[in-house]
Design a protein around this motif. Structure first.
Motif, PDB file in Angstrom:
ATOM      1  N   SER A  88      -5.448  23.659  71.122  1.00 18.18           N
ATOM      2  CA  SER A  88      -6.610  23.825  70.247  1.00 18.18           C
ATOM      3  C   SER A  88      -6.189  24.384  68.895  1.00 18.18           C
ATOM      4  CB  SER A  88      -7.631  24.763  70.904  1.00 18.18           C
ATOM      5  OG  SER A  88      -8.158  24.197  72.082  1.00 18.18           O
ATOM      6  N   LEU A  89      -5.317  25.369  68.925  1.00 16.26           N
ATOM      7  CA  LEU A  89      -4.860  25.992  67.679  1.00 16.26           C
ATOM      8  C   LEU A  89      -4.124  24.992  66.804  1.00 16.26           C
ATOM      9  CD1 LEU A  89      -4.498  28.557  65.991  1.00 16.26           C
ATOM     10  CD2 LEU A  89      -2.492  29.106  67.389  1.00 16.26           C
ATOM     11  N   LEU A  90      -3.212  24.231  67.390  1.00 14.02           N
ATOM     12  CA  LEU A  90      -2.423  23.277  66.604  1.00 14.02           C
ATOM     13  C   LEU A  90      -3.275  22.116  66.109  1.00 14.02           C
ATOM     14  CD1 LEU A  90       0.906  23.161  68.656  1.00 14.02           C
ATOM     15  CD2 LEU A  90       0.351  24.523  66.641  1.00 14.02           C
ATOM     16  N   ARG A  91      -4.239  21.715  66.901  1.00 17.05           N
ATOM     17  CA  ARG A  91      -5.118  20.627  66.450  1.00 17.05           C
ATOM     18  C   ARG A  91      -5.884  21.040  65.186  1.00 17.05           C
ATOM     19  NH1 ARG A  91      -6.928  19.284  71.010  1.00 17.05           N
ATOM     20  NH2 ARG A  91      -8.630  20.800  71.113  1.00 17.05           N
ATOM     21  N   THR A  92      -6.372  22.257  65.152  1.00 21.42           N
ATOM     22  CA  THR A  92      -7.081  22.741  63.966  1.00 21.42           C
ATOM     23  C   THR A  92      -6.134  22.854  62.774  1.00 21.42           C
ATOM     24  OG1 THR A  92      -8.638  23.957  65.357  1.00 21.42           O
ATOM     25  CG2 THR A  92      -8.481  24.629  63.062  1.00 21.42           C
ATOM     26  N   TYR A  93      -4.899  23.257  63.020  1.00 28.40           N
ATOM     27  CA  TYR A  93      -3.910  23.340  61.933  1.00 28.40           C
ATOM     28  C   TYR A  93      -3.632  21.951  61.364  1.00 28.40           C
ATOM     29  CZ  TYR A  93      -2.353  28.176  61.540  1.00 28.40           C
ATOM     30  OH  TYR A  93      -2.270  29.508  61.227  1.00 28.40           O
ATOM     31  N   ARG A  94      -3.455  20.968  62.234  1.00 28.94           N
ATOM     32  CA  ARG A  94      -3.173  19.616  61.743  1.00 28.94           C
ATOM     33  C   ARG A  94      -4.355  19.056  60.937  1.00 28.94           C
ATOM     34  NH1 ARG A  94      -0.989  19.060  66.971  1.00 28.94           N
ATOM     35  NH2 ARG A  94      -2.912  18.034  67.680  1.00 28.94           N
ATOM     36  N   ARG A  95      -5.549  19.259  61.433  1.00 29.00           N
ATOM     37  CA  ARG A  95      -6.724  18.783  60.695  1.00 29.00           C
ATOM     38  C   ARG A  95      -6.865  19.509  59.367  1.00 29.00           C
ATOM     39  NH1 ARG A  95     -11.112  18.668  65.735  1.00 29.00           N
ATOM     40  NH2 ARG A  95     -10.422  16.667  66.647  1.00 29.00           N
ATOM     41  N   GLY A  96      -6.559  20.776  59.363  1.00 26.35           N
ATOM     42  CA  GLY A  96      -6.610  21.521  58.110  1.00 26.35           C
ATOM     43  C   GLY A  96      -5.616  20.988  57.100  1.00 26.35           C
ATOM     44  N   GLY A  97      -4.425  20.600  57.545  1.00 29.84           N
ATOM     45  CA  GLY A  97      -3.424  20.041  56.634  1.00 29.84           C
ATOM     46  C   GLY A  97      -3.886  18.749  55.996  1.00 29.84           C
ATOM     47  N   ARG A  98      -4.507  17.882  56.807  1.00 31.58           N
ATOM     48  CA  ARG A  98      -5.003  16.623  56.245  1.00 31.58           C
ATOM     49  C   ARG A  98      -6.131  16.866  55.244  1.00 31.58           C
ATOM     50  NH1 ARG A  98      -4.186  14.866  61.711  1.00 31.58           N
ATOM     51  NH2 ARG A  98      -6.408  15.161  62.219  1.00 31.58           N
ATOM     52  N   LEU A  99      -7.029  17.805  55.555  1.00 30.55           N
ATOM     53  CA  LEU A  99      -8.121  18.114  54.628  1.00 30.55           C
ATOM     54  C   LEU A  99      -7.599  18.738  53.340  1.00 30.55           C
ATOM     55  CD1 LEU A  99     -10.885  19.503  57.026  1.00 30.55           C
ATOM     56  CD2 LEU A  99     -10.951  17.383  55.704  1.00 30.55           C
ATOM     57  N   TRP A 127       3.841  19.121  53.145  1.00 29.17           N
ATOM     58  CA  TRP A 127       3.984  18.988  54.602  1.00 29.17           C
ATOM     59  C   TRP A 127       5.103  19.866  55.141  1.00 29.17           C
ATOM     60  CZ3 TRP A 127      -0.075  17.566  56.859  1.00 29.17           C
ATOM     61  CH2 TRP A 127      -0.940  16.634  56.270  1.00 29.17           C
ATOM     62  N   ASP A 128       6.102  20.128  54.315  1.00 29.96           N
ATOM     63  CA  ASP A 128       7.143  21.063  54.742  1.00 29.96           C
ATOM     64  C   ASP A 128       6.569  22.470  54.892  1.00 29.96           C
ATOM     65  OD1 ASP A 128      10.034  21.816  55.178  1.00 29.96           O
ATOM     66  OD2 ASP A 128       9.594  23.043  53.399  1.00 29.96           O
ATOM     67  N   VAL A 129       5.728  22.869  53.945  1.00 29.98           N
ATOM     68  CA  VAL A 129       5.082  24.181  54.033  1.00 29.98           C
ATOM     69  C   VAL A 129       4.194  24.257  55.274  1.00 29.98           C
ATOM     70  CG1 VAL A 129       3.377  25.697  52.947  1.00 29.98           C
ATOM     71  CG2 VAL A 129       5.175  24.638  51.563  1.00 29.98           C
ATOM     72  N   LEU A 130       3.411  23.214  55.488  1.00 31.16           N
ATOM     73  CA  LEU A 130       2.538  23.190  56.661  1.00 31.16           C
ATOM     74  C   LEU A 130       3.335  23.213  57.968  1.00 31.16           C
ATOM     75  CD1 LEU A 130      -0.065  20.558  55.405  1.00 31.16           C
ATOM     76  CD2 LEU A 130      -0.455  23.016  55.720  1.00 31.16           C
ATOM     77  N   ASP A 131       4.461  22.516  57.975  1.00 33.72           N
ATOM     78  CA  ASP A 131       5.315  22.527  59.175  1.00 33.72           C
ATOM     79  C   ASP A 131       5.866  23.927  59.438  1.00 33.72           C
ATOM     80  OD1 ASP A 131       4.929  19.888  59.763  1.00 33.72           O
ATOM     81  OD2 ASP A 131       6.797  19.186  58.861  1.00 33.72           O
ATOM     82  N   GLN A 132       6.286  24.614  58.372  1.00 29.76           N
ATOM     83  CA  GLN A 132       6.803  25.975  58.546  1.00 29.76           C
ATOM     84  C   GLN A 132       5.724  26.900  59.107  1.00 29.76           C
ATOM     85  OE1 GLN A 132       9.279  27.762  55.417  1.00 29.76           O
ATOM     86  NE2 GLN A 132       9.285  25.766  54.385  1.00 29.76           N
ATOM     87  N   MET A 133       4.524  26.765  58.609  1.00 37.39           N
ATOM     88  CA  MET A 133       3.434  27.608  59.089  1.00 37.39           C
ATOM     89  C   MET A 133       3.090  27.278  60.539  1.00 37.39           C
ATOM     90  SD  MET A 133       1.027  27.578  55.650  1.00 37.39           S
ATOM     91  CE  MET A 133      -0.104  28.839  56.228  1.00 37.39           C
ATOM     92  N   THR A 134       3.089  25.990  60.877  1.00 35.51           N
ATOM     93  CA  THR A 134       2.794  25.583  62.258  1.00 35.51           C
ATOM     94  C   THR A 134       3.879  26.062  63.209  1.00 35.51           C
ATOM     95  OG1 THR A 134       1.619  23.624  61.455  1.00 35.51           O
ATOM     96  CG2 THR A 134       2.320  23.609  63.754  1.00 35.51           C
ATOM     97  N   ASP A 135       5.134  25.946  62.785  1.00 33.01           N
ATOM     98  CA  ASP A 135       6.238  26.430  63.624  1.00 33.01           C
ATOM     99  C   ASP A 135       6.131  27.934  63.853  1.00 33.01           C
ATOM    100  OD1 ASP A 135       7.247  23.889  63.803  1.00 33.01           O
ATOM    101  OD2 ASP A 135       8.814  24.187  62.287  1.00 33.01           O
ATOM    102  N   ALA A 136       5.783  28.664  62.810  1.00 33.64           N
ATOM    103  CA  ALA A 136       5.655  30.124  62.939  1.00 33.64           C
ATOM    104  C   ALA A 136       4.535  30.479  63.914  1.00 33.64           C
ATOM    105  CB  ALA A 136       5.393  30.749  61.561  1.00 33.64           C
ATOM    106  N   VAL A 137       3.406  29.779  63.808  1.00 39.23           N
ATOM    107  CA  VAL A 137       2.289  30.002  64.731  1.00 39.23           C
ATOM    108  C   VAL A 137       2.720  29.714  66.169  1.00 39.23           C
ATOM    109  CG1 VAL A 137       0.100  29.026  65.496  1.00 39.23           C
ATOM    110  CG2 VAL A 137       0.393  29.670  63.118  1.00 39.23           C
ATOM    111  N   THR A 138       3.406  28.601  66.377  1.00 34.04           N
ATOM    112  CA  THR A 138       3.802  28.189  67.726  1.00 34.04           C
ATOM    113  C   THR A 138       4.790  29.175  68.344  1.00 34.04           C
ATOM    114  OG1 THR A 138       3.486  25.866  67.111  1.00 34.04           O
ATOM    115  CG2 THR A 138       4.799  26.315  69.077  1.00 34.04           C
ATOM    116  N   GLU A 139       5.808  29.560  67.577  1.00 35.83           N
ATOM    117  CA  GLU A 139       6.817  30.489  68.101  1.00 35.83           C
ATOM    118  C   GLU A 139       6.195  31.836  68.441  1.00 35.83           C
ATOM    119  OE1 GLU A 139       9.797  30.655  65.118  1.00 35.83           O
ATOM    120  OE2 GLU A 139      10.420  28.560  65.371  1.00 35.83           O
ATOM    121  N   SER A 140       5.330  32.325  67.565  1.00 38.55           N
ATOM    122  CA  SER A 140       4.674  33.597  67.825  1.00 38.55           C
ATOM    123  C   SER A 140       3.761  33.507  69.041  1.00 38.55           C
ATOM    124  CB  SER A 140       3.870  34.015  66.583  1.00 38.55           C
ATOM    125  OG  SER A 140       3.196  35.224  66.809  1.00 38.55           O
TER     126      SER A 140
END
Length: 419
Positions: A88-99, A127-140
């Motif tokens: 759920s968390l990652l899905r919202t992050y991905r949608r936020g990136g597209r928006l 997208w690199d910035v968004l990937d870094q933020m998503t990776d940080a969220v996932t690892e944490s």
């Protein structure tokens, strides 16, 4: 990229606010996990903050600075502790990136459509910035989840300790009831305890039960594993089938009806383990099937006297003679007093078995035709085997019998098939 964003910053901020509204509404409509966790105002604020952080990360990246990820890590930890699914968390992050990309392109087009080609090189950077933020969220999230799992395992272990070992003071019964409730156990039912022997391997892959088997809650300790079995409608013998794939020695206590009785069940299961066969074949000892051996195991001092008084002359023989007589006695007991079947198992003539048994009677002063003497010999033989199992370095060469010893009072010297 930094110059373009500065030129459209006011319009971009307005569009990001609208995007946060849209994404919050969509998330709450489509994702029950978010809807159960956050209200619209809080979710909208978190989405807006994330999108704004991504823009700032893009600005820092264009200046050659690292992206700030502390906020993303904090969100990952928080959502893990709150129990929000990572999907759920990652899905919202991905949608936020597209928006965000949509808002950025629309703001540039509204400001100066001719500037759109200058925006394209920034797509990869965004997208690199968004990937870094998503990776940080996932690892944490994973770290927090692992820590939470460790705490939950420690909590369950502590609750099991209360049930298996008891609590001190007058609140012991209350503690047991509370611990059982937190573990999802009923106040009344059918419970048993299993104790596995430690073989130095560091633990076994223990079954947890299934729809067709009893539920088992395992407590792993340095000296072995203990299982709390919720039998339900299953017979106690089903535990033997459950443990068979492990191939380890195990003791099973009697069935008890309440969690407060599990301390006693644990103690008796440990006693049953001391009677579990060392040989091949079924290695799970149910206490109620091995009560004479358990009686011997539970009285170490009396067991020693039993060995000395009843079988002392036999134990004083040279090793080979001692092994022969004790093995013959054990086999005869296992065959329920049938000399014929004992001879078949020992691969010798029936008369040979009879001669050995007569010699044993002479040495011990016990008659195998006297049920009381047979009981003494059976218990003394069990005491010898248990001592041999406990002291392998000094054990006499007496192999464990592969079937249950005869119950007291069933001695029979007839060649009839054991019944």
């Amino acid at each position: 990229m930094e110059r373009i964003i500065e030129e459209i910053r006011e319009d971009l901020s307005r569009r990001i606010a609208l995007a946060a509204d849209r994404l919050a509404d969509r998330t709450l409509t489509e994702d029950p996990a978010y809807a159960a966790l956050l209200g619209r105002a809080e979710l909208r604020e978190r989405i807006h903050h994330h999108l704004s952080e991504a823009v700032e990360g893009l600005m820092r990246s264009s200046r050659g600075l690292p992206v700030e990820l502390a906020e993303a890590r904090a969100i990952g930890e928080l959502r893990a502790e709150q129990g929000l699914p990572l999907a759920s968390l990652l899905r919202t992050y991905r949608r936020g990136g597209r928006l965000l990309w949509q808002s950025l392109t629309e703001a540039v087009a509204a400001h100066d459509r001719a500037a759109l080609p200058r925006l394209l090189p920034g797509a990869a950077a965004l997208w690199d910035v968004l990937d870094q933020m998503t990776d940080a969220v996932t690892e944490s999230y994973h770290r927090a989840g692992a820590a939470q799992g460790d705490r939950e395992r420690e909590r369950r272990a502590a609750l099991l300790d209360v049930l298996l070992d008891g609590a001190d003071g007058p609140s012991a019964a209350v503690d047991a009831e509370a611990a059982a409730a937190q573990l999802g156990l009923p106040e009344r039912g059918r419970f048993a305890v299993v104790v596995l022997a430690s073989d130095g391997s560091g633990g076994h892959t223990v079954p947890t039960g299934s729809a067709s088997a009893p539920r088992v809650l395992w407590r792993v300790r340095a000296d072995g594993e203990i299982g709390l079995v919720e039998l339900g409608h299953h017979p106690l013998e089903s535990v033997r089938d459950l443990l068979a794939p492990l191939g380890v020695r195990a003791g099973v206590g009697p069935v008890v009806g309440a969690p407060a009785d599990l301390v006693r069940a644990h103690r008796l299961a440990a006693l049953a383990l001391r009677t579990a066969p060392e040989s091949e074949g079924p290695r799970t000892a149910l206490l109620d099937e091995r009560l004479p051996a358990a009686l011997v195991a539970g009285q170490a001092e009396l067991a020693g006297r039993l060995r000395h008084v009843v079988l002392g002359p036999v134990l004083a023989l040279p090793a080979e003679d001692r092994r022969t007589l004790l093995t013959t006695l054990g086999t005869w007991l296992a065959c329920r007093g049938s000399t014929t079947y004992a001879a078949q198992r020992l691969y010798c003539h029936r008369n040979t078995v009879s001669n050995r048994l007569r010699r044993l009677e002479q040495l011990t002063g016990r008659s195998l035709s006297d049920p009381r003497h047979v009981v003494e010999l059976a218990l003394a033989h069990s005491a010898v085997l248990q001592r041999a199992a406990a002291e392998p370095a000094t054990r006499p060469a007496v192999p464990e019998q592969r079937v249950s010893p005869t119950p007291g009072g069933t001695a029979r010297r007839s060649p009839r098939r054991p019944g």
